[in-house]
Motif scaffolding. Structure first.
Motif, PDB file in Angstrom:
ATOM      1  N   SER A  76       0.802  -1.233   0.000  1.00  0.00           N
ATOM      2  CA  SER A  76       0.000   0.000   0.000  1.00  0.00           C
ATOM      3  C   SER A  76       0.829   1.275   0.000  1.00  0.00           C
ATOM      4  N   PHE A  79       1.447   4.600  -2.934  1.00  0.00           N
ATOM      5  CA  PHE A  79       0.417   5.542  -3.398  1.00  0.00           C
ATOM      6  C   PHE A  79       0.940   6.932  -3.750  1.00  0.00           C
ATOM      7  N   GLN A 239      -8.014   4.721  -4.478  1.00  0.00           N
ATOM      8  CA  GLN A 239      -6.771   3.997  -4.289  1.00  0.00           C
ATOM      9  C   GLN A 239      -5.833   4.728  -3.335  1.00  0.00           C
ATOM     10  N   SER A 243      -5.058   3.653   0.706  1.00  0.00           N
ATOM     11  CA  SER A 243      -3.662   3.206   0.786  1.00  0.00           C
ATOM     12  C   SER A 243      -2.896   3.991   1.834  1.00  0.00           C
ATOM     13  N   GLN A 289       0.616  -0.679  -6.835  1.00  0.00           N
ATOM     14  CA  GLN A 289      -0.240   0.460  -7.144  1.00  0.00           C
ATOM     15  C   GLN A 289      -0.772   0.380  -8.570  1.00  0.00           C
ATOM     16  N   SER A 292      -3.530  -2.074  -8.474  1.00  0.00           N
ATOM     17  CA  SER A 292      -4.731  -1.560  -7.816  1.00  0.00           C
ATOM     18  C   SER A 292      -5.502  -0.592  -8.697  1.00  0.00           C
TER      19      SER A 292
END
Length: 377
Positions: A76, A79, A239, A243, A289, A292
């Protein structure tokens, strides 16, 4: 799905036809091709991002990495790489009705939504980390394949997903493909752990698969019921902010567990060196990322079930990449799994082709009704 929205707009307008409005509506073919282009781009993002991130995660463990919180954090923490895109991607992705474009969600609702999804991601990623730690790769992969079945169940109840023979065929084929890979992996990997840890890993992986499927369906539901903003920036917001929450939670866990004390030693003992250690973590974060963004884009454009089908398609892709980059052996089981996955994917795409053909037929009927109304006037 965009073609459905276009149909609804045309059906409403057919009762009060304005000849001048025809010049303001983009050609149907152009809208259709743009939608497929976006879906294709998101699919590439998801497949490449997930495959690369999985291979890099395996590289991290194989070369000496052992921090569960660090492995969770990198899923995560990438981002910030998406922040420069926000000012550039604020144009609408789809046609919107005046009511949907003028409705702004409350800031407090968005904050609670992002906090909720961020905490879900933190727990889900951690459960996957524990599952991979305590289970053989075969059992772990087989349990991850149940994610598609969980998502089908949640999509049916939360997102009004309709099942057709082609979609059911796709689900069966993709799940079978993932299961074949899992069974094949059992001949390549063994893991000696206590019975208690094995049960914990089993439950964590099964729970993570169910939680992630629920997360996908809830994200789709939040786009429809709460956010109601049909721009690419809203996809990135979904996202970036969760994150950020998940990264903060992982950093807190990293320090609370005391694992941060061993990171220096872990870097020193990493087989490929310090620079490789850092670059492995950085690129793992970035590829997650990319994955995602593709995942959320497919949820936004199609459905959470479709995004999960594409995600499951990556399971046979990863062994192919492992053959290229890690010189793994390609056997008949892996080839069969890949063919089944491609078959399942094409089955699902064909169902969308049939749906699109029906929408085109309705579109032609609406246009004929509109032309008849003009001739009568």
């Amino acid at each position: 799905m965009e073609p459905a929205q276009e149909l609804q707009l045309q059906t409403r307008d057919s009762n009060t036809f304005d000849p001048s409005a025809a010049n303001r509506i983009p050609p149907l073919k152009l809208i259709h091709y743009k939608w497929w282009l976006r879906v294709s781009i998101y699919t590439v993002f998801l497949l490449t991002g997930q495959s690369a991130a999985t291979l890099l995660g395996r590289l991290y463990y194989d070369k000496g990495g052992n921090s569960k919180w660090m492995a969770t954090l990198v899923q995560s923490a990438g981002f910030p790489a998406l922040l420069p895109l926000l000012p550039l991607l604020s144009s609408p992705l789809k046609s919107t009705t005046p009511s949907s474009s003028s409705t702004q969600p409350k800031v407090s609702s968005l904050v609670l939504l992002y906090l909720f999804f961020g905490l879900i991601l933190t727990g889900d990623n951690m459960m996957y980390s524990y599952g991979l730690l305590y289970l053989p790769v075969s059992t772990y992969s087989l349990l991850c394949a149940t994610q598609l079945a969980f998502n089908a169940l949640f999509s049916y109840f939360l997102n009004s997903q309709k099942f057709t023979p082609f979609i059911l065929n796709s689900l069966v084929l993709l799940t079978t493909s993932a299961s074949l890979l899992a069974i094949n992996a059992g001949t390549e990997n063994t893991s000696d752990v206590s019975k208690g840890k094995y049960v914990a890993g089993f439950l964590c992986t099964l729970g993570a698969s169910a939680t992630y499927s629920l997360y996908l369906s809830l994200v789709q539901l939040s786009f429809q019921k709460i956010i109601k903003q049909e721009t690419f920036s809203t996809v990135l917001d979904m996202q970036i902010y969760p994150s950020f929450v998940a990264s903060c939670a992982c950093v807190a866990g990293l320090f609370a567990s005391g694992e941060w004390r061993g990171l220096g030693k872990e870097m020193e003992e990493y087989q490929e060196g310090k620079v490789s250690y850092v670059m492995t973590l950085v690129w793992t974060a970035l590829t997650w990322q990319i994955c995602s963004v593709g995942l959320l884009g497919l949820i936004f454009e199609v459905s959470s079930l479709f995004s999960n089908v594409i995600s499951t398609l990556a399971l046979p892709v990863i062994p192919i990449l492992a053959v290229i980059f890690f010189h793994d052996k390609m056997n008949g089981v892996k080839v069969m799994a890949m063919l089944l996955a491609v078959w399942g994917f094409l089955s699902y795409i064909y169902q969308h082709y049939l749906d699109d053909s029906k929408l085109k037929a309705h579109k032609r009927i609406s246009n004929e009704v509109a032309r008849s109304a003009v001739e009568i006037c």
